[in-house]
Motif scaffolding. Structure first.
Motif, PDB file in Angstrom:
ATOM      1  N   SER A 154       0.845  -1.200   0.000  1.00 46.19           N
ATOM      2  CA  SER A 154       0.000   0.000   0.000  1.00 46.19           C
ATOM      3  C   SER A 154       0.880   1.249   0.000  1.00 46.19           C
ATOM      4  CB  SER A 154      -0.962  -0.017   1.185  1.00 46.19           C
ATOM      5  OG  SER A 154      -0.313   0.410   2.346  1.00 46.19           O
ATOM      6  N   ARG A 155       2.047   1.148   0.652  1.00 43.96           N
ATOM      7  CA  ARG A 155       2.975   2.281   0.629  1.00 43.96           C
ATOM      8  C   ARG A 155       3.562   2.487  -0.756  1.00 43.96           C
ATOM      9  NH1 ARG A 155       5.632   1.190   6.526  1.00 43.96           N
ATOM     10  NH2 ARG A 155       4.040   2.297   7.701  1.00 43.96           N
ATOM     11  N   MET A 156       3.761   1.387  -1.462  1.00 44.07           N
ATOM     12  CA  MET A 156       4.224   1.504  -2.843  1.00 44.07           C
ATOM     13  C   MET A 156       3.188   2.262  -3.674  1.00 44.07           C
ATOM     14  SD  MET A 156       4.638  -1.454  -5.725  1.00 44.07           S
ATOM     15  CE  MET A 156       2.913  -1.470  -6.151  1.00 44.07           C
ATOM     16  N   ASN A 157       1.913   1.907  -3.475  1.00 49.44           N
ATOM     17  CA  ASN A 157       0.864   2.591  -4.234  1.00 49.44           C
ATOM     18  C   ASN A 157       0.806   4.078  -3.893  1.00 49.44           C
ATOM     19  OD1 ASN A 157      -0.123   0.627  -5.941  1.00 49.44           O
ATOM     20  ND2 ASN A 157      -1.288  -0.330  -4.290  1.00 49.44           N
ATOM     21  N   ASP A 158       0.985   4.400  -2.607  1.00 54.15           N
ATOM     22  CA  ASP A 158       1.039   5.814  -2.216  1.00 54.15           C
ATOM     23  C   ASP A 158       2.165   6.520  -2.954  1.00 54.15           C
ATOM     24  OD1 ASP A 158      -0.967   5.256  -0.507  1.00 54.15           O
ATOM     25  OD2 ASP A 158       0.247   5.265   1.332  1.00 54.15           O
ATOM     26  N   TYR A 159       3.317   5.880  -2.939  1.00 53.15           N
ATOM     27  CA  TYR A 159       4.481   6.488  -3.566  1.00 53.15           C
ATOM     28  C   TYR A 159       4.259   6.675  -5.060  1.00 53.15           C
ATOM     29  CZ  TYR A 159       9.262   7.030  -5.240  1.00 53.15           C
ATOM     30  OH  TYR A 159      10.380   7.487  -5.860  1.00 53.15           O
ATOM     31  N   LEU A 160       3.685   5.647  -5.706  1.00 58.37           N
ATOM     32  CA  LEU A 160       3.445   5.742  -7.146  1.00 58.37           C
ATOM     33  C   LEU A 160       2.492   6.893  -7.459  1.00 58.37           C
ATOM     34  CD1 LEU A 160       3.143   2.054  -8.394  1.00 58.37           C
ATOM     35  CD2 LEU A 160       5.150   3.513  -8.225  1.00 58.37           C
ATOM     36  N   SER A 161       1.466   7.082  -6.619  1.00 64.56           N
ATOM     37  CA  SER A 161       0.540   8.198  -6.835  1.00 64.56           C
ATOM     38  C   SER A 161       1.283   9.517  -6.759  1.00 64.56           C
ATOM     39  CB  SER A 161      -0.556   8.185  -5.773  1.00 64.56           C
ATOM     40  OG  SER A 161      -1.200   6.952  -5.750  1.00 64.56           O
ATOM     41  N   GLU A 162       2.161   9.648  -5.744  1.00 65.64           N
ATOM     42  CA  GLU A 162       2.926  10.891  -5.600  1.00 65.64           C
ATOM     43  C   GLU A 162       3.823  11.107  -6.806  1.00 65.64           C
ATOM     44  OE1 GLU A 162       2.026  12.688  -3.293  1.00 65.64           O
ATOM     45  OE2 GLU A 162       1.148  11.320  -1.823  1.00 65.64           O
ATOM     46  N   VAL A 163       4.485  10.016  -7.221  1.00 65.17           N
ATOM     47  CA  VAL A 163       5.384  10.134  -8.372  1.00 65.17           C
ATOM     48  C   VAL A 163       4.613  10.590  -9.597  1.00 65.17           C
ATOM     49  CG1 VAL A 163       6.777   8.783  -9.995  1.00 65.17           C
ATOM     50  CG2 VAL A 163       7.085   8.477  -7.556  1.00 65.17           C
ATOM     51  N   ALA A 164       3.412  10.046  -9.796  1.00 63.96           N
ATOM     52  CA  ALA A 164       2.600  10.419 -10.961  1.00 63.96           C
ATOM     53  C   ALA A 164       2.274  11.904 -10.924  1.00 63.96           C
ATOM     54  CB  ALA A 164       1.328   9.586 -10.986  1.00 63.96           C
ATOM     55  N   ILE A 165       1.903  12.374  -9.728  1.00 70.39           N
ATOM     56  CA  ILE A 165       1.555  13.794  -9.620  1.00 70.39           C
ATOM     57  C   ILE A 165       2.783  14.664  -9.879  1.00 70.39           C
ATOM     58  CG2 ILE A 165       0.737  15.607  -8.075  1.00 70.39           C
ATOM     59  CD1 ILE A 165      -0.940  13.434  -6.679  1.00 70.39           C
ATOM     60  N   ILE A 166       3.914  14.292  -9.304  1.00 71.38           N
ATOM     61  CA  ILE A 166       5.151  15.054  -9.519  1.00 71.38           C
ATOM     62  C   ILE A 166       5.473  15.105 -11.004  1.00 71.38           C
ATOM     63  CG2 ILE A 166       7.646  15.030  -9.153  1.00 71.38           C
ATOM     64  CD1 ILE A 166       7.042  13.784  -6.389  1.00 71.38           C
ATOM     65  N   ARG A 167       5.348  13.950 -11.645  1.00 67.95           N
ATOM     66  CA  ARG A 167       5.662  13.880 -13.064  1.00 67.95           C
ATOM     67  C   ARG A 167       4.728  14.773 -13.876  1.00 67.95           C
ATOM     68  NH1 ARG A 167       9.814  10.799 -15.405  1.00 67.95           N
ATOM     69  NH2 ARG A 167      11.025  10.081 -13.627  1.00 67.95           N
ATOM     70  N   ASN A 168       3.450  14.732 -13.538  1.00 69.32           N
ATOM     71  CA  ASN A 168       2.554  15.539 -14.370  1.00 69.32           C
ATOM     72  C   ASN A 168       2.738  17.026 -14.088  1.00 69.32           C
ATOM     73  OD1 ASN A 168       0.304  16.714 -12.911  1.00 69.32           O
ATOM     74  ND2 ASN A 168      -0.663  14.704 -12.769  1.00 69.32           N
ATOM     75  N   SER A 169       3.097  17.368 -12.832  1.00 68.51           N
ATOM     76  CA  SER A 169       3.394  18.772 -12.530  1.00 68.51           C
ATOM     77  C   SER A 169       4.613  19.248 -13.292  1.00 68.51           C
ATOM     78  CB  SER A 169       3.667  18.925 -11.030  1.00 68.51           C
ATOM     79  OG  SER A 169       2.480  19.148 -10.349  1.00 68.51           O
TER      80      SER A 169
END
Lengths: 298, 448
Positions: free
Chosen positions: B113-128
């Motif tokens: 679940s922490r991996m999924n949290d991290y992936l969500s953050e990474v996606a947002i960072i990338r799109n920003s």
């Protein structure tokens, strides 16, 4: 001397190998979307048995529902309804489902088997009566013949699940865009190509990536601007990013099916997830690109 | 007597040994199988390597222009599969080990679940990042002559680089920021605000992503894997030591048992042999190996009973050597003894299978001729003996001649008791001796 010579030769070869593998690998890795291909060695009989079961109403308790009811294979693999009957979420497409790493909007399942068993046993969905189903299929000449040929053990619960799973796993339907990724530059229109560039530039591809253009990461709606829905009652929770394959034929959109048109949902996503207002041309181009993700059905 | 005691002790010893081997074996079969533990260790190694691959894939998310979440998800699935296998294999291992195995799925689920949290953050960072890059690029192109907006854009570009560095955990210096536009149009102020907002969000997300990443690399999880390894090794070593001890115990016990049993067998054999020898010594004549008088007296009643039962007759041939005394006197006792041995061999070879020979005195023999109908048959046997035994004996170069005097008595015609029968034969023999020797006489009342 000879040893040194040999060594340098081998090293050169290794470097060459590295060089070529880097080129081929980075060609794919440079793109956010990975092309999918059909399984070349498919067991046609088993696949057809799975399809028969997929369309069979006798798999449900009330005998008028099948998997096909919510996953219409001729209409993009979903039901076209806002939310499925008896359920509170929009039905996703069944095409390429095995390429998803998480299943369902909440992404509770990451394997097809437990998910399939849940759907079959769920009283709101299939509500299967195993005794009845097995009996009905065992008395069906077509089924008994097929099961005998494929499984030897005949009609049984495990075999029914196995056939359905095999069908789901191999329901891989590539699109024009896969042909484009694999090198056919003329597979998609110029407008779609521009749309793809925008898709990458604006950051859509940050979440919608991988083999299934999504389906492998969780995100909430309203990353940049808070989203509260058209009626202001949209409950924002972290959901699985849906796959964009076949998105053009699986209207309506969002997990509650609240948005009807694809252009509408493109604008919505741009605004709330990217903080961006797209021009109409950009929306059209992205729309064209998304249309190329529709599976080609022979 | 001592020997019997020894045998008793040996039997008790071997039975206790058998019981102890059985109990050791029982203990052994209750032990943990070392193969199970070994397989669990192998599976744990696989699990650890799957974990390493998972960590590696998460670390390498930033290595592509676009992050590929498929790969890290695949690694996570692979880890899950290996973990289920591990739990399945380690199911049988008892001891405090199961406390750790119950902890493993919880921690693994947490990690996922922490991996999924991290992936969500990474996606947002990338799109920003992508969004800001595209926006700043296009604004730079548009506002070529606008000094103020250019200054702002330069600052925004700097902020963006700072964020990118921060994403790699590199802290850059903080200059006086120029994040406002003084002489801007309303439209421009809107853009400036949007950019500022995005930069802020980006910074926050980067901090969040660092937190999520640190949470993903949970020390508790990696420690657990190490602890599992240590525990398993310990259990393996302990169990293996136990196995070895019991194995050597069983081996020793078995060895002792085998030795005891062999000794026991040998003792039994010796005992049997001695008894046999004793018995044989009592009823046979040591010089010739023929039965003695005792045996004859023992046997006669049995012969009588069996012959009466089947309505048959048997006859006693009383043989006495003529001139044996002369041989003894002329050549010595050694030659006499040898003569007796030779004679007994001849006798043995001349009689029928069912007939038995006894040496009842110094030069007196008795042959029991069984299963006959009349005295003539016995007489034939006796005459055959005469011809065979009267031939010369060659003894150490000396040629000796002895003849036989034979008396025959018939059962039940002549007598019905062993003593009488023997007496009759004796009388008949004396008759032969007195009437010229080297002849056969059948008992007759006249001889009395």
């Amino acid at each position: 001397m000879i040893y040194l010579l040999l060594n340098t030769l081998i090293n050169k070869r290794i470097y060459l190998c590295f060089f070529f593998s880097c080129i081929t690998f980075s060609c794919i890795a440079i793109e956010p979307i990975i092309p999918i291909v059909k399984n070349p060695s498919i067991d046609t009989e088993k696949f057809e048995l799975g399809e028969l079961l997929f369309k069979d109403n006798r798999l449900s308790g009330n005998q008028n529902t099948s998997c096909y009811s919510c996953h219409n294979l001729t209409a993009g693999g979903d039901d076209g309804l806002k939310t499925s009957i008896n359920l509170s979420t929009n039905s996703p497409t069944v095409f390429n489902v095995s390429k998803n790493y998480y299943l369902g909007w909440l992404g509770k399942y990451n394997q097809l088997k437990p998910h399939l068993e849940m759907i079959l046993n769920n009283p709101k969905v299939m509500n299967i009566d195993w005794a009845f189903t097995i009996n009905a299929l065992a008395n069906d000449v077509v089924y008994t013949k097929l099961f005998k040929v494929i499984y030897k053990t005949g009609v049984s619960k495990t075999n029914i699940i196995n056939a359905l799973l095999y069908y789901e796993e191999n329901l891989i339907l590539p699109s024009k865009f896969d042909a484009f990724l694999l090198g056919d530059i003329n597979a998609i229109s110029a407008s779609a190509k521009k749309g793809y560039e925008k898709f990458k530039d604006y950051g859509c591809a940050s979440c919608h990536q991988g083999a299934n253009v999504g389906g492998n990461v969780f995100q909430k709606l309203g990353v940049i601007n808070t989203f509260s829905g058209e009626n202001g009652n949209y409950a924002t929770k972290t959901l699985r990013v849906p796959s964009l394959r076949n998105v053009a034929v699986t209207s309506p959109y969002l997990h509650d099916g609240s948005v009807k048109s694809l252009k509408g949902v493109i604008k919505l996503m741009a605004k709330y997830q990217l903080g961006q207002t797209l021009t109409d041309t950009e929306v059209d181009q992205i729309h064209d690109f998304l249309k190329t993700l529709t599976s080609i059905i022979e | 007597m001592n020997r019997k005691k020894l045998i008793l002790i040996l039997i008790v010893l071997s039975s206790t040994l058998i019981i102890s081997i059985y109990s050791t074996y029982k203990r052994y079969s209750n032990l943990q199988n070392t193969m199970d533990i070994q397989n669990t260790i192998f599976q744990l190694v696989k699990l650890k390597s799957a974990d390493a691959v998972w960590n590696y894939e998460l670390n390498s998310i930033h290595s592509d222009n676009f992050p590929h979440f498929d790969r890290v998800n695949k690694a996570a699935n692979h880890y899950h599969k290996e973990m289920m296998l591990f739990l399945d294999i380690s199911r049988n291992i008892k001891e405090p080990f199961d406390n750790f195995t119950t902890l493993l799925p919880t921690l693994s689920r947490q990690k996922k679940s922490r991996m999924n949290d991290y992936l969500s953050e990474v996606a947002i960072i990338r799109n920003s990042l992508k969004y800001l890059d595209t926006l700043l690029f296009s604004l730079n192109k548009e506002a070529e002559n606008d000094k103020f907006i250019l200054k702002f854009l330069a600052d925004a570009q700097y902020q963006l680089s700072k964020s990118i560095a921060l994403n790699q955990r590199i802290n850059l210096k903080e200059p006086n920021s120029f994040n406002q536009c003084v002489h801007c149009t309303e439209q421009q102020i809107k853009t400036v605000n949007a950019i500022n907002k995005h930069l802020k969000i980006l910074n926050n997300q980067i901090v969040l992503s660092h937190q999520a990443r640190d949470a993903f690399f949970n020390a508790e999880h990696s420690d657990l894997l190490t602890t599992l390894f240590d525990e398993l090794s310990l259990i393996y070593v302990k169990t293996d030591a136990k196995h070895e001890t019991i194995k050597s115990q069983i081996l020793t016990f078995t060895l002792i048992l085998v030795i005891t049993l062999v000794t026991l067998f040998l003792l039994f054999y010796l005992l049997y042999r001695t008894i046999d020898e004793h018995r044989a010594a009592g009823i046979t004549d040591p010089l010739t190996g023929l039965y003695n008088r005792k045996k004859l007296i023992e046997n006669l009643p049995m012969f009588m009973a069996s012959h009466v039962k089947y309505g048959q007759k048997f006859s006693l041939l009383f043989i006495d050597l003529d001139g044996f005394k002369g041989v003894n006197d002329t050549y010595g006792h050694d030659i006499g003894d040898k003569l007796l041995q030779k004679l007994s061999t001849r006798l043995t070879n001349s009689v029928r299978k069912q007939d038995s020979i006894y040496r009842i005195g110094g030069d007196e023999f008795v042959v029991v001729v069984q299963g006959i109908n009349n005295a003539d048959e016995a007489k034939n046997v006796a005459e055959n003996l005469l011809t065979k035994c009267n031939r010369k004996y060659e003894l150490e170069g000396n040629k000796c001649i002895v003849t036989l005097s034979i008396g025959i008595s018939l059962f039940p015609e002549h007598a019905v008791t062993p003593d009488d029968l023997l007496k009759c034969a004796d009388e008949a023999m004396y008759y032969s001796k007195n009437h010229g020797k080297d002849r056969v006489t059948v008992w007759n009342k006249k001889h009395n």
